[in-house]
Design a protein around this motif. Structure first.
Motif, PDB file in Angstrom:
ATOM      1  N   UNK A 162      34.167  46.918  52.645  1.00  9.54           N
ATOM      2  CA  UNK A 162      35.497  47.416  52.969  1.00  9.54           C
ATOM      3  C   UNK A 162      36.431  47.078  51.816  1.00  9.54           C
ATOM      4  N   UNK A 163      37.074  48.085  51.260  1.00 15.96           N
ATOM      5  CA  UNK A 163      38.009  47.909  50.157  1.00 15.96           C
ATOM      6  C   UNK A 163      39.414  48.095  50.697  1.00 15.96           C
ATOM      7  N   UNK A 164      40.252  47.082  50.504  1.00 17.65           N
ATOM      8  CA  UNK A 164      41.631  47.132  50.974  1.00 17.65           C
ATOM      9  C   UNK A 164      42.513  47.597  49.822  1.00 17.65           C
ATOM     10  N   UNK A 165      43.280  48.638  50.092  1.00 18.57           N
ATOM     11  CA  UNK A 165      44.128  49.237  49.079  1.00 18.57           C
ATOM     12  C   UNK A 165      45.537  48.664  49.158  1.00 18.57           C
ATOM     13  N   UNK A 216      43.290  46.293  38.039  1.00 20.02           N
ATOM     14  CA  UNK A 216      42.446  46.576  39.201  1.00 20.02           C
ATOM     15  C   UNK A 216      41.051  46.996  38.743  1.00 20.02           C
ATOM     16  N   UNK A 217      40.990  47.858  37.744  1.00 18.20           N
ATOM     17  CA  UNK A 217      39.703  48.313  37.212  1.00 18.20           C
ATOM     18  C   UNK A 217      38.930  47.156  36.586  1.00 18.20           C
ATOM     19  N   UNK A 218      39.603  46.312  35.828  1.00 18.41           N
ATOM     20  CA  UNK A 218      38.944  45.153  35.206  1.00 18.41           C
ATOM     21  C   UNK A 218      38.406  44.205  36.269  1.00 18.41           C
ATOM     22  N   UNK A 219      39.158  44.007  37.341  1.00 17.53           N
ATOM     23  CA  UNK A 219      38.719  43.152  38.445  1.00 17.53           C
ATOM     24  C   UNK A 219      37.429  43.704  39.071  1.00 17.53           C
ATOM     25  N   UNK A 220      37.416  44.992  39.356  1.00 22.21           N
ATOM     26  CA  UNK A 220      36.220  45.610  39.948  1.00 22.21           C
ATOM     27  C   UNK A 220      35.032  45.537  38.997  1.00 22.21           C
ATOM     28  N   UNK A 245      43.441  38.669  41.675  1.00 17.93           N
ATOM     29  CA  UNK A 245      44.482  37.700  41.315  1.00 17.93           C
ATOM     30  C   UNK A 245      45.842  38.392  41.188  1.00 17.93           C
ATOM     31  N   UNK A 246      46.919  37.628  41.223  1.00 19.89           N
ATOM     32  CA  UNK A 246      48.250  38.230  41.020  1.00 19.89           C
ATOM     33  C   UNK A 246      48.288  39.012  39.705  1.00 19.89           C
ATOM     34  N   UNK A 247      49.037  40.086  39.720  1.00 14.03           N
ATOM     35  CA  UNK A 247      49.119  40.936  38.534  1.00 14.03           C
ATOM     36  C   UNK A 247      49.858  40.249  37.396  1.00 14.03           C
ATOM     37  N   UNK A 248      49.386  40.530  36.193  1.00 13.22           N
ATOM     38  CA  UNK A 248      50.019  40.079  34.951  1.00 13.22           C
ATOM     39  C   UNK A 248      51.023  41.164  34.555  1.00 13.22           C
ATOM     40  N   UNK A 249      52.252  40.803  34.341  1.00 12.67           N
ATOM     41  CA  UNK A 249      53.295  41.790  34.036  1.00 12.67           C
ATOM     42  C   UNK A 249      53.116  42.445  32.668  1.00 12.67           C
ATOM     43  N   UNK A 272      30.162  43.608  55.697  1.00 12.20           N
ATOM     44  CA  UNK A 272      29.559  42.412  55.114  1.00 12.20           C
ATOM     45  C   UNK A 272      30.519  41.690  54.186  1.00 12.20           C
ATOM     46  N   UNK A 273      31.418  42.449  53.575  1.00 15.39           N
ATOM     47  CA  UNK A 273      32.304  41.916  52.535  1.00 15.39           C
ATOM     48  C   UNK A 273      33.585  42.740  52.519  1.00 15.39           C
ATOM     49  N   UNK A 274      34.694  42.093  52.182  1.00 12.74           N
ATOM     50  CA  UNK A 274      35.986  42.765  52.019  1.00 12.74           C
ATOM     51  C   UNK A 274      36.499  42.443  50.624  1.00 12.74           C
ATOM     52  N   UNK A 275      36.930  43.490  49.910  1.00 12.93           N
ATOM     53  CA  UNK A 275      37.532  43.322  48.593  1.00 12.93           C
ATOM     54  C   UNK A 275      38.948  43.878  48.669  1.00 12.93           C
ATOM     55  N   UNK A 276      39.905  43.071  48.300  1.00 13.22           N
ATOM     56  CA  UNK A 276      41.307  43.465  48.319  1.00 13.22           C
ATOM     57  C   UNK A 276      41.758  43.774  46.892  1.00 13.22           C
ATOM     58  N   UNK A 277      42.203  45.013  46.655  1.00  9.91           N
ATOM     59  CA  UNK A 277      42.557  45.455  45.314  1.00  9.91           C
ATOM     60  C   UNK A 277      44.055  45.381  44.997  1.00  9.91           C
ATOM     61  N   UNK A 278      44.830  44.821  45.895  1.00  8.73           N
ATOM     62  CA  UNK A 278      46.257  44.652  45.609  1.00  8.73           C
ATOM     63  C   UNK A 278      46.725  43.310  46.169  1.00  8.73           C
ATOM     64  N   UNK A 279      47.331  42.467  45.340  1.00  8.69           N
ATOM     65  CA  UNK A 279      47.716  41.120  45.793  1.00  8.69           C
ATOM     66  C   UNK A 279      48.640  41.109  47.011  1.00  8.69           C
ATOM     67  N   UNK A 280      49.526  42.094  47.135  1.00  8.81           N
ATOM     68  CA  UNK A 280      50.450  42.118  48.268  1.00  8.81           C
ATOM     69  C   UNK A 280      49.754  42.458  49.580  1.00  8.81           C
ATOM     70  N   UNK A 281      48.585  43.058  49.522  1.00  8.42           N
ATOM     71  CA  UNK A 281      47.831  43.388  50.735  1.00  8.42           C
ATOM     72  C   UNK A 281      47.086  42.181  51.291  1.00  8.42           C
TER      73      UNK A 281
END
Length: 167
Positions: free
Chosen positions: A20-23, A124-128, A112-116, A88-97
């Motif tokens: 499950x991917x959380x947007x 997000x792509x690098x994290x994935x 991780x929190x976004x770097x400004x 089986x697993x949850x991946x959250x792609x936005x820190x505020x979610x």
């Protein structure tokens, strides 16, 4: 914070059957998640990948995307926990979610929190890519949107078109 600390052991050792991917809660931020979801799909071809959006507008971003098996909407931690229990697993792609994942009982990995200093889509792509051990090429940076013009989106019967002036 070191990004390596956020890697789920499950994706390093075994491939989840259901992921499950959380947007995000905003349409633009949800669009930024589409390259990462495509990268996950390419790296995990046998895994069922579902997406949960935080509202109906964000959910429309993912409709018709062939990298995704199904799209859900969950705007509360209670609904998120019930939904996540089927995976089986949850991946959250936005820190505020991440705040909606407090009640989730399955393994959760949060970006991780976004770097400004870097664009959110790139982070997000690098994290994935780190999660699945894949390098990023130019093809991975493409957004994956399927226009849904089968029904009118405004009162006059014309499709609604959104333009982001910063893009």
């Amino acid at each position: 914070m070191n990004q390596q600390a956020h890697l789920p052991a499950a994706l390093q050792v075994c491939v989840p059957s259901r992921l499950l991917v959380v947007s995000a809660g905003h349409v633009g931020n949800s669009i930024f998640c589409t390259p990462a979801i495509r990268l996950l799909r390419d790296a995990l071809p046998a895994t069922t990948i579902d997406v949960v959006a935080l509202n109906a507008a964000s959910a429309e971003v993912f409709q018709g995307n062939d990298a995704i098996s199904s799209v859900h909407i969950a705007g509360s931690s209670w609904r998120m926990a019930r939904l996540a229990a089927r995976y089986d697993e949850v991946i959250c792609l936005h820190p505020k979610s991440a705040s909606l994942l407090a009640r989730v009982a399955v393994p959760v990995t949060v970006i991780p929190p976004f770097d400004s200093h870097r664009h959110h889509a790139e982070q997000i792509l690098a994290f994935a890519s780190t999660l699945v051990g894949r390098s990023i090429d130019e093809e991975n940076r493409r957004y994956h949107l399927i226009p849904a013009v089968s029904r009118p989106l405004n009162m006059r019967g014309y499709p609604r078109i959104g333009i982001h002036l910063g893009c």
